[in-house]
Design an enzyme around this catalytic site. Structure first.
Site, PDB file in Angstrom:
ATOM      1  N   LYS A   1      -4.647  -6.881   3.181  1.00 29.06           N
ATOM      2  CA  LYS A   1      -4.595  -5.717   2.276  1.00 29.06           C
ATOM      3  C   LYS A   1      -5.996  -5.385   1.757  1.00 29.06           C
ATOM      4  O   LYS A   1      -6.363  -4.222   1.621  1.00 29.06           O
ATOM      5  CB  LYS A   1      -3.632  -5.974   1.108  1.00 29.06           C
ATOM      6  CG  LYS A   1      -3.634  -4.872   0.045  1.00 29.06           C
ATOM      7  CD  LYS A   1      -3.187  -3.541   0.624  1.00 29.06           C
ATOM      8  CE  LYS A   1      -3.012  -2.370  -0.297  1.00 29.06           C
ATOM      9  NZ  LYS A   1      -3.722  -2.186  -1.491  1.00 29.06           N
TER      10      LYS A   1
ATOM     11  N   HIS B   1      -7.697  -3.596   4.483  1.00 29.48           N
ATOM     12  CA  HIS B   1      -7.094  -2.247   4.504  1.00 29.48           C
ATOM     13  C   HIS B   1      -7.817  -1.354   3.487  1.00 29.48           C
ATOM     14  O   HIS B   1      -8.200  -0.222   3.778  1.00 29.48           O
ATOM     15  CB  HIS B   1      -5.602  -2.333   4.183  1.00 29.48           C
ATOM     16  CG  HIS B   1      -4.974  -1.024   3.784  1.00 29.48           C
ATOM     17  ND1 HIS B   1      -5.183  -0.446   2.550  1.00 29.48           N
ATOM     18  CD2 HIS B   1      -4.175  -0.167   4.455  1.00 29.48           C
ATOM     19  CE1 HIS B   1      -4.532   0.712   2.485  1.00 29.48           C
ATOM     20  NE2 HIS B   1      -3.909   0.901   3.630  1.00 29.48           N
ATOM     21  N   ASN B   2      -8.015  -1.883   2.293  1.00 25.95           N
ATOM     22  CA  ASN B   2      -8.668  -1.093   1.251  1.00 25.95           C
ATOM     23  C   ASN B   2     -10.133  -0.829   1.586  1.00 25.95           C
ATOM     24  O   ASN B   2     -10.657   0.242   1.295  1.00 25.95           O
ATOM     25  CB  ASN B   2      -8.546  -1.790  -0.102  1.00 25.95           C
ATOM     26  CG  ASN B   2      -7.188  -1.559  -0.740  1.00 25.95           C
ATOM     27  OD1 ASN B   2      -6.201  -1.348  -0.039  1.00 25.95           O
ATOM     28  ND2 ASN B   2      -7.111  -1.612  -2.048  1.00 25.95           N
TER      29      ASN B   2
ATOM     30  N   SER C   1       0.819  -1.216   0.000  1.00 22.68           N
ATOM     31  CA  SER C   1       0.000   0.000   0.000  1.00 22.68           C
ATOM     32  C   SER C   1       0.848   1.258   0.000  1.00 22.68           C
ATOM     33  O   SER C   1       1.948   1.275   0.538  1.00 22.68           O
ATOM     34  CB  SER C   1      -0.913   0.017   1.224  1.00 22.68           C
ATOM     35  OG  SER C   1      -1.681   1.208   1.202  1.00 22.68           O
TER      36      SER C   1
ATOM     37  N   GLU D   1     -10.099   1.879   3.861  1.00 25.50           N
ATOM     38  CA  GLU D   1      -9.766   3.072   3.048  1.00 25.50           C
ATOM     39  C   GLU D   1     -11.048   3.649   2.412  1.00 25.50           C
ATOM     40  O   GLU D   1     -11.281   4.858   2.455  1.00 25.50           O
ATOM     41  CB  GLU D   1      -8.758   2.637   1.990  1.00 25.50           C
ATOM     42  CG  GLU D   1      -8.402   3.643   0.913  1.00 25.50           C
ATOM     43  CD  GLU D   1      -7.487   3.007  -0.155  1.00 25.50           C
ATOM     44  OE1 GLU D   1      -6.430   2.451   0.206  1.00 25.50           O
ATOM     45  OE2 GLU D   1      -7.840   3.049  -1.350  1.00 25.50           O
TER      46      GLU D   1
HETATM   47  C1  6PG Z   1      -3.161   1.449  -1.663  1.00 22.58           C
HETATM   48  C2  6PG Z   1      -4.443   1.659  -2.419  1.00 22.58           C
HETATM   49  C3  6PG Z   1      -4.326   1.071  -3.781  1.00 22.58           C
HETATM   50  C4  6PG Z   1      -5.437   1.543  -4.720  1.00 22.58           C
HETATM   51  C5  6PG Z   1      -6.672   0.695  -4.561  1.00 22.58           C
HETATM   52  C6  6PG Z   1      -7.972   1.397  -4.425  1.00 22.58           C
HETATM   53  O1  6PG Z   1      -3.275   0.864  -0.585  1.00 22.58           O
HETATM   54  O2  6PG Z   1      -2.114   1.886  -2.116  1.00 22.58           O
HETATM   55  O3  6PG Z   1      -5.494   1.035  -1.758  1.00 22.58           O
HETATM   56  O4  6PG Z   1      -4.214  -0.295  -3.654  1.00 22.58           O
HETATM   57  O5  6PG Z   1      -5.635   2.882  -4.643  1.00 22.58           O
HETATM   58  O6  6PG Z   1      -6.677  -0.120  -5.679  1.00 22.58           O
HETATM   59  O7  6PG Z   1      -8.464   1.748  -5.646  1.00 22.58           O
HETATM   60  P1  6PG Z   1      -9.989   1.924  -6.015  1.00 22.58           P
HETATM   61  O8  6PG Z   1     -10.492   3.088  -5.234  1.00 22.58           O
HETATM   62  O9  6PG Z   1      -9.908   2.227  -7.478  1.00 22.58           O
HETATM   63  O10 6PG Z   1     -10.710   0.664  -5.758  1.00 22.58           O
END
Ligand code: 6PG
Length: 488
Positions: A187, A190-191, A133, A194
């Protein structure tokens, strides 16, 4: 043809921006790095433009690439997830030997990683699915890395990954997460977090913009200020940057000229799907995925606007509700903090459930440690999460940690007020609101689930448990409505 010397301690396959930045990061940190891309122009361009940053060993065939790696060979794949990754794994497996290590650094679905690990292990090679990430900038200057796979691979790989990871308080933001798919699973969550973090920031912006009537540049200042307190984080920092940005083409605030339809590549969706499968209510994450989907349903949104759906009686702004602007801004900050806390708490619940399901033994403290730097959700707040799990590794929920509980006592009233105001203003706050319902459900003495059980028993004889005695029961609904014990 002469074989190249095996001098490279690590190799990178796939030299798009993430791959080439990662390769440069390895080289800059004293690792000799082999580089290979299917079309050799990218390899040549990398070496021509950045060859002076360290030791690169360019290769134009996968065989030369593999031959240039020291044993046990270690190669990181940075190509598109899915079929492209499978194709490169196959090529590497062919060219490599027993004990060599193939690392997938993309955003792979963890179930694919579990499958690949089995297939590669059957051929005597090691496979490590590693979440990375931090985006392009992180890949170059220090990402947060979440490697799974066999622990033996970590022993060889660990020092190399530590050399390129972000460092916080002297600790590199990388550790072995657990076997097979654990790294990519973590991960993925994590996303998901996010997504939720971005959505709650978006909801706060929406309230300040259309409830308090503030301009983007003013809101940017508010976010800058928030970034020096409890909310100090990369996402708050970049939000201030985006809101302060003026569109070079028109001079309008950039945010006003960007189409309000959020994209996604799928990791947040996977997190929500997995939460459903595991039976873990990751409502904040799921609502964020739905919010992106709804924003992108442009035709349906246009039809709804043109159809003049009734809005009920709304207040024009917070002044009409008699709410002071400074008070509102602080309330919104607290509501954001509360909803964010819920999203993290739910994300950690999902990690715990996934870890139990797959026997991964993931330590939540490790995650709070390696997410403090390098990654997209890096935040001061993660120090507190680390402390929470240090104090009690068996915490039933993050929000039950004494520190977070005392924070919540300061957040709860503003959080409720903000949702009431949002409702009166007709402004959507899907994550703020659903997180509060989650919170109230969790603390409720009685839930309507009792009634649901009654309904299930009525139409399908699905039975129910009683509060006053053990056993499984059913009411003879269609006859005399007597009580029977079905497990007697
Ligand atoms: C990271 C991000 C990276 C990317 C994701 C999310 O941890 O560096 O999460 O992996 O930005 O793919 O992207 P989307 O918003 O397009 O799903």
């Amino acid at each position: 043809m002469t074989q190249p010397h095996a001098t490279a301690s690590i190799g990178v396959v796939g030299l798009a921006v993430m791959g080439s930045n990662l390769a440069r990061n390895f080289a800059r940190n004293g690792n000799t790095v082999a580089v290979y891309n299917r079309s050799p122009e990218k390899t040549r361009a990398l070496v021509a433009e950045h060859g002076n940053e360290g030791d690169f060993v360019p290769a134009e065939s996968i065989e030369d690439f593999v031959a240039s790696l020291e044993r046990p060979r270690k190669a990181i794949i940075m190509v598109q997830a899915g079929a492209a990754t499978d194709a490169v794994i196959e090529q590497l497996c062919e060219a490599m030997d027993e004990g060599d290590i193939i690392i997938d650094g993309g955003n792979a679905l963890y179930t694919d990683t579990i499958r690949r690990e089995k297939e590669v292990a059957a051929r005597g090679r090691h496979f490590v699915g590693a979440g990375i990430s931090g985006g392009e900038e992180g890949a170059l200057n220090g990402p947060s890395i979440m490697p799974g796979g066999p622990v033996e691979s970590w022993e060889t790989l660990g020092p190399i990954l530590e050399s390129i990871a972000a460092v916080v308080d002297g600790t590199p933001c990388v550790t072995h997460i657990g076997p097979d798919g654990a790294g990519h699973f973590v991960k993925m969550v994590h996303n998901g977090i996010e997504y939720a973090d971005m959505q709650v920031i978006g909801e706060a912006y929406q309230l300040l913009r259309y409830g308090a009537g503030m301009e983007p540049a003013e809101i940017a200042e508010v976010f800058r200020e928030w970034n020096s307190g409890d909310l100090d984080s990369y996402l708050i920092e970049i939000t201030a940057e985006v809101l302060a940005q003026v569109d070079p083409a028109t001079g309008s605030p950039l945010v006003d000229v960007i189409v309000d339809a959020a994209g996604q590549k799928g990791t947040g969706r996977w997190t929500a799907i997995n939460g459903l499968e595991l039976g873990v209510p990751v409502t904040g994450i799921a609502e964020s995925v739905f919010a992106r989907a709804l924003s992108s349903a442009t035709q349906q949104r246009a039809a709804a606007r043109e159809g003049n759906l009734p809005a009920g009686t709304l207040a024009a702004d917070i002044a009409a509700l008699g709410i002071d602007r400074a008070v509102f801004i602080e309330d919104v900050r607290r509501a954001l903090y509360a909803a964010k806390l819920i999203a993290y708490s739910q994300g950690f619940d999902e990690i715990k459930a996934g870890s139990e399901e797959h026997n991964w033994n993931v330590d939540p403290r490790d995650l709070a440690t390696i997410w403090r730097g390098g990654c997209i959700i890096r935040a001061k707040f993660l120090d507190r999460i680390r402390e929470a799990y240090d104090t009690n590794p068996e915490l039933p929920a993050l929000i039950l940690d004494p520190y977070f509980k005392s924070e919540l006592s300061q957040l709860i009233d503003p959080w409720r007020r903000v949702i009431v105001a949002a409702t009166q203003l007709g402004l959507p706050v899907p994550v703020f609101a659903s997180s509060l319902s989650y919170y109230d459900s969790l603390r409720a003495e009685r839930l309507p689930a009792a009634l649901v059980q009654g309904q299930r028993d009525f139409f399908g004889a699905h039975t129910f448990k009683r509060t006053d005695r053990p056993g499984t029961f059913h009411i003879e609904w269609s006859t005399d409505r007597s009580l029977t014990q079905t497990d007697a």
